[in-house]
Structures are given as C-alpha cells and as structure tokens.
Design a protein around this motif. Structure first.
Motif, PDB file in Angstrom:
ATOM      1  N   ILE A 137       0.876  -1.172   0.000  1.00 20.32           N
ATOM      2  CA  ILE A 137       0.000   0.000   0.000  1.00 20.32           C
ATOM      3  C   ILE A 137       0.910   1.218   0.000  1.00 20.32           C
ATOM      4  CG2 ILE A 137      -1.777   1.227   1.284  1.00 20.32           C
ATOM      5  CD1 ILE A 137      -2.677  -1.466   0.182  1.00 20.32           C
ATOM      6  N   PRO A 138       0.703   2.135  -0.940  1.00 23.52           N
ATOM      7  CA  PRO A 138       1.576   3.301  -1.049  1.00 23.52           C
ATOM      8  C   PRO A 138       1.679   4.065   0.277  1.00 23.52           C
ATOM      9  CG  PRO A 138       0.088   3.212  -2.919  1.00 23.52           C
ATOM     10  CD  PRO A 138      -0.337   2.128  -1.982  1.00 23.52           C
ATOM     11  N   VAL A 139       2.843   4.572   0.548  1.00 20.22           N
ATOM     12  CA  VAL A 139       3.070   5.297   1.809  1.00 20.22           C
ATOM     13  C   VAL A 139       2.086   6.429   1.992  1.00 20.22           C
ATOM     14  CG1 VAL A 139       4.937   6.050   3.262  1.00 20.22           C
ATOM     15  CG2 VAL A 139       5.420   5.138   1.023  1.00 20.22           C
ATOM     16  N   LYS A 140       1.810   7.140   0.913  1.00 19.10           N
ATOM     17  CA  LYS A 140       0.904   8.271   1.029  1.00 19.10           C
ATOM     18  C   LYS A 140      -0.431   7.831   1.612  1.00 19.10           C
ATOM     19  CE  LYS A 140       3.157  10.656  -2.634  1.00 19.10           C
ATOM     20  NZ  LYS A 140       3.365  10.543  -4.073  1.00 19.10           N
ATOM     21  N   MET A 141      -0.885   6.684   1.199  1.00 18.68           N
ATOM     22  CA  MET A 141      -2.168   6.212   1.720  1.00 18.68           C
ATOM     23  C   MET A 141      -1.997   5.694   3.143  1.00 18.68           C
ATOM     24  SD  MET A 141      -3.766   4.415  -1.667  1.00 18.68           S
ATOM     25  CE  MET A 141      -3.455   5.138  -3.271  1.00 18.68           C
ATOM     26  N   ARG A 142      -0.842   5.070   3.408  1.00 13.10           N
ATOM     27  CA  ARG A 142      -0.597   4.608   4.772  1.00 13.10           C
ATOM     28  C   ARG A 142      -0.590   5.785   5.726  1.00 13.10           C
ATOM     29  NH1 ARG A 142       4.743   1.367   4.401  1.00 13.10           N
ATOM     30  NH2 ARG A 142       4.542   1.193   2.146  1.00 13.10           N
ATOM     31  N   ASN A 143      -0.001   6.874   5.287  1.00 16.21           N
ATOM     32  CA  ASN A 143       0.052   8.060   6.142  1.00 16.21           C
ATOM     33  C   ASN A 143      -1.321   8.691   6.338  1.00 16.21           C
ATOM     34  OD1 ASN A 143       2.785   7.773   6.448  1.00 16.21           O
ATOM     35  ND2 ASN A 143       3.280   9.189   4.781  1.00 16.21           N
ATOM     36  N   ALA A 144      -2.189   8.495   5.393  1.00 16.85           N
ATOM     37  CA  ALA A 144      -3.532   9.064   5.505  1.00 16.85           C
ATOM     38  C   ALA A 144      -4.396   8.245   6.457  1.00 16.85           C
ATOM     39  CB  ALA A 144      -4.186   9.144   4.128  1.00 16.85           C
ATOM     40  N   LEU A 145      -3.875   7.130   6.916  1.00 20.43           N
ATOM     41  CA  LEU A 145      -4.644   6.258   7.806  1.00 20.43           C
ATOM     42  C   LEU A 145      -4.836   6.894   9.173  1.00 20.43           C
ATOM     43  CD1 LEU A 145      -3.468   2.557   7.419  1.00 20.43           C
ATOM     44  CD2 LEU A 145      -5.757   3.468   7.165  1.00 20.43           C
ATOM     45  N   ASN A 146      -6.032   6.785   9.666  1.00 19.72           N
ATOM     46  CA  ASN A 146      -6.327   7.204  11.021  1.00 19.72           C
ATOM     47  C   ASN A 146      -5.628   6.236  11.987  1.00 19.72           C
ATOM     48  OD1 ASN A 146      -7.687   7.861  13.453  1.00 19.72           O
ATOM     49  ND2 ASN A 146      -9.329   8.716  12.211  1.00 19.72           N
ATOM     50  N   ALA A 155      -7.298   3.159  13.135  1.00 20.67           N
ATOM     51  CA  ALA A 155      -7.537   2.069  12.193  1.00 20.67           C
ATOM     52  C   ALA A 155      -6.543   0.944  12.476  1.00 20.67           C
ATOM     53  CB  ALA A 155      -7.374   2.547  10.760  1.00 20.67           C
ATOM     54  N   LYS A 156      -5.516   1.271  13.238  1.00 18.74           N
ATOM     55  CA  LYS A 156      -4.529   0.268  13.668  1.00 18.74           C
ATOM     56  C   LYS A 156      -3.990  -0.571  12.527  1.00 18.74           C
ATOM     57  CE  LYS A 156      -6.645  -0.118  18.190  1.00 18.74           C
ATOM     58  NZ  LYS A 156      -7.792  -0.757  18.800  1.00 18.74           N
ATOM     59  N   PHE A 197     -12.287  -3.629  -2.677  1.00 19.12           N
ATOM     60  CA  PHE A 197     -12.348  -2.483  -1.770  1.00 19.12           C
ATOM     61  C   PHE A 197     -11.573  -2.757  -0.497  1.00 19.12           C
ATOM     62  CE2 PHE A 197     -16.617  -0.366  -3.145  1.00 19.12           C
ATOM     63  CZ  PHE A 197     -16.019   0.005  -4.327  1.00 19.12           C
ATOM     64  N   LEU A 198     -10.956  -1.723  -0.007  1.00 22.44           N
ATOM     65  CA  LEU A 198     -10.186  -1.818   1.223  1.00 22.44           C
ATOM     66  C   LEU A 198     -10.642  -0.693   2.142  1.00 22.44           C
ATOM     67  CD1 LEU A 198      -8.015  -3.929   1.538  1.00 22.44           C
ATOM     68  CD2 LEU A 198      -6.313  -2.241   0.884  1.00 22.44           C
ATOM     69  N   TYR A 199     -11.361  -1.056   3.216  1.00 22.76           N
ATOM     70  CA  TYR A 199     -11.814  -0.038   4.151  1.00 22.76           C
ATOM     71  C   TYR A 199     -10.979  -0.072   5.418  1.00 22.76           C
ATOM     72  CZ  TYR A 199     -16.077   0.869   1.512  1.00 22.76           C
ATOM     73  OH  TYR A 199     -16.971   1.235   0.542  1.00 22.76           O
ATOM     74  N   PRO A 200     -10.440   1.075   5.845  1.00 25.14           N
ATOM     75  CA  PRO A 200      -9.743   1.087   7.123  1.00 25.14           C
ATOM     76  C   PRO A 200     -10.739   0.744   8.224  1.00 25.14           C
ATOM     77  CG  PRO A 200      -9.749   3.274   6.103  1.00 25.14           C
ATOM     78  CD  PRO A 200     -10.491   2.377   5.195  1.00 25.14           C
ATOM     79  N   LEU A 201     -10.208   0.134   9.267  1.00 25.72           N
ATOM     80  CA  LEU A 201     -11.058  -0.355  10.355  1.00 25.72           C
ATOM     81  C   LEU A 201     -12.076   0.669  10.842  1.00 25.72           C
ATOM     82  CD1 LEU A 201     -11.609  -2.724  12.189  1.00 25.72           C
ATOM     83  CD2 LEU A 201      -9.898  -1.853  13.777  1.00 25.72           C
ATOM     84  N   ASP A 202     -11.611   1.894  11.108  1.00 25.98           N
ATOM     85  CA  ASP A 202     -12.520   2.896  11.666  1.00 25.98           C
ATOM     86  C   ASP A 202     -13.649   3.232  10.706  1.00 25.98           C
ATOM     87  OD1 ASP A 202     -10.415   3.909  10.102  1.00 25.98           O
ATOM     88  OD2 ASP A 202     -10.810   5.944  10.771  1.00 25.98           O
TER      89      ASP A 202
END
Lengths: 147, 147
Positions: B20-29, B32-33, B47-52
DNA sequence: AGGCGTAGTGGGGATTTGTGGGGAACTCTC
DNA sequence: GAGAGTTCCCCACAAATCCCCACTACGCCT
C-alpha cells in the motif's frame, strides 16, 4: 487571504522540481501549511490547490452517494491523479512523472495565479491555448462579466 | 484526516501480497490500527476499508431495510467476501485467492485512493473501465466542482 | 558603490519505499 | 504423529525520494 495572481516563467530541474513565486507563497493561508494538492487541470495544465481549499473540495466529493455509478466514476477520476505535495526548504514543489507527461512539461514551466488555485503550464501549450481563443480580451470580458 | 488519493501501479508477488503506497498509509487514522476490511467492490475491483471507516459502514448496512430483496442481496454479497487484513512490517496486505480471482488480478495491481477507501484493480480491467466511461475529465469535474 | 538579504537554480548524500525471498510457526490431511 | 502445504514474520537490496547545503543573480538599504 488575497487570491493568487501573476505569472512566472520558471525552470523545471532534472528532478521535476518547480519553484513557486514568492508572491504566491505569501498569499498562502497559514493553515495551508505550505501544502498543496496537485492534480490534473483543464486544457492540459496542472492544478495546485492549497490544503485549506482542497479540504472543502474533499467534503464536497465525500458527500456524494457512492452507490451511484456516475458518482463513483467521478470520484475515481478526480482522486486518481491527485497527490499531496509540500514546499521544500527552497519553496519548490516536485511534480510527478504522470502529471508532467499529462501537461507536456519538460524543462520550463509557466506558473499562473488563478485566485483560489495555481496553474502550471508548458509554455508552448499555453501559447497554443491563447491562440486558440477565438475572442480577444475585451470580447471575453464582455461575455463573462457583462451581464 | 485527509482522504485517500492518488494511484500506483504495484507488483503482486508470488504470495499474493501488494504494498500500500506510503501516502495512503500516512492518511490512515491511527485508530484504524493498520487494519483493513477487504471485500468485493463495484465494477470488478477490490475495496479496502480502514477499520474505523468500516465500522461506520456496518452501521449503514445495519440500517438497511431487510425486507427489501435487493438490500438483502447487497448485504450478503458485501459481507460474505469480507475479511480482515493487517499491514505487515513492510506495509503490505495479502489478498485472498477468491478476491484475486474476482478482480482478475495476477502479477500487477493498480492501487487507487478513493477518499474513504482504497481500491485495487487489475490494470487491464481498469483500462477497459476508463474507456467505457461516457464523460471526459472536464465534463465530470465541471459537474461537481463547477459551482 | 559596496554589502547584505532574498529568490531562483542545481546537486549530493541520507533515508525511505517497493520488492523479493528465507525460514519459523501453524494447520490440515493421511 | 509425520509430512505437505500455508501463513506469517523478518531480513536484505536496489531504486526512488526527500532533505539539506551551495552557488549565482538581482534588488534594496545604508
């Protein structure tokens, strides 16, 4: 708080970096934190939205109903090309290869202030764009502003 | 808090892992752990939904009218294929065979940010999808962004 | 006129990121 | 319980990215 205006013909270095004119940097809202969202613009140029302005756009996009096919198309297309960039210590941003290719940019770039965003053009592309405009300045103004 | 955006053409290795691109990893709340719920998406993508974000999704799903046949179909489909995945030490997730088959994925994947979720496409499938879109970028953008 | 500061430009080095692979742990089958 | 197949975790490396430093040109101030 004043909008972006003016234009500048700057170099794009071998690493794809372009300086943003000081005047536009000063026009940045502090809460933009020197951060922009860069994305495809209209007529083969690149758009640069300051963070604070882009957030409003995200709200708008986020309020769309994802169960609607057209909304999905739109969200994907808009966001796909978007990227977050920060000014470096020298007040430059770096362009991605994809956007440079899209806007036909090589080693020179035209930076143009457009009130709520900044546009980056390839000089030749911009010339052609101007020439393609059928109407002169006065006529255009009358059409847009003259009720 | 910024949403996911951007796109990347990444490799799927022999073990079915995609970075997963870093930019998206950094956008993670943070809450979302580093965990996502992965499931079938619309138009043959994953689709990939962050936990939160997924938790809100469950609420939405729960509020649907279960006496409606289409609602039931939808809920079953989205839940049946849902699985929880965590980023590994290298920031990758691993896809299940079922989902790879569903999205026609082999050794390359297109990762696309879509604000509240991430989409994973087979590059060819995505090309076809883009070509099938009726409106061009300008028209789409004008519809929503154009005041 | 000279010096100082700022703006635009260029490049080198450290760090991060994407990618591949090896081996431990775990599961399932026979 | 042994063996085969998975899954997970960790290590390694090359390439791309980011950050910092240096140089020059121009304008402003004293």
């Amino acid at each position: 708080m004043a909008g972006f205006k003016g234009r500048a013909d700057y170099a794009v270095d071998s690493k794809g970096r372009v300086a943003i004119p000081v005047k536009m940097r000063n026009a940045l809202n502090p809460e933009a934190k020197n951060t922009f969202t860069i994305t495809r613009g209209f007529e083969k140029c690149v758009f640069l939205y300051p963070l604070d302005r882009w957030e409003k756009m995200e709200e708008e996009i986020g309020s769309l109903n994802m169960y609607n096919r057209e909304s999905r198309d739109f969200v994907r297309t808009i966001l796909m090309w978007a990227d977050e960039v920060k000014l470096d210590g020298q007040g430059r941003i770096s362009l991605t290869k994809e956007l440079m290719e899209f806007a036909d940019l090589d080693d020179r770039a035209l930076i143009i202030g457009a009130l709520d965003h900044i546009e980056i053009w390839d000089p030749d592309t911009f010339d052609r764009y101007l020439n393609a405009q059928s109407d002169d300045y006065e006529t255009l103004a009358e059409r847009v502003l003259g009720v």
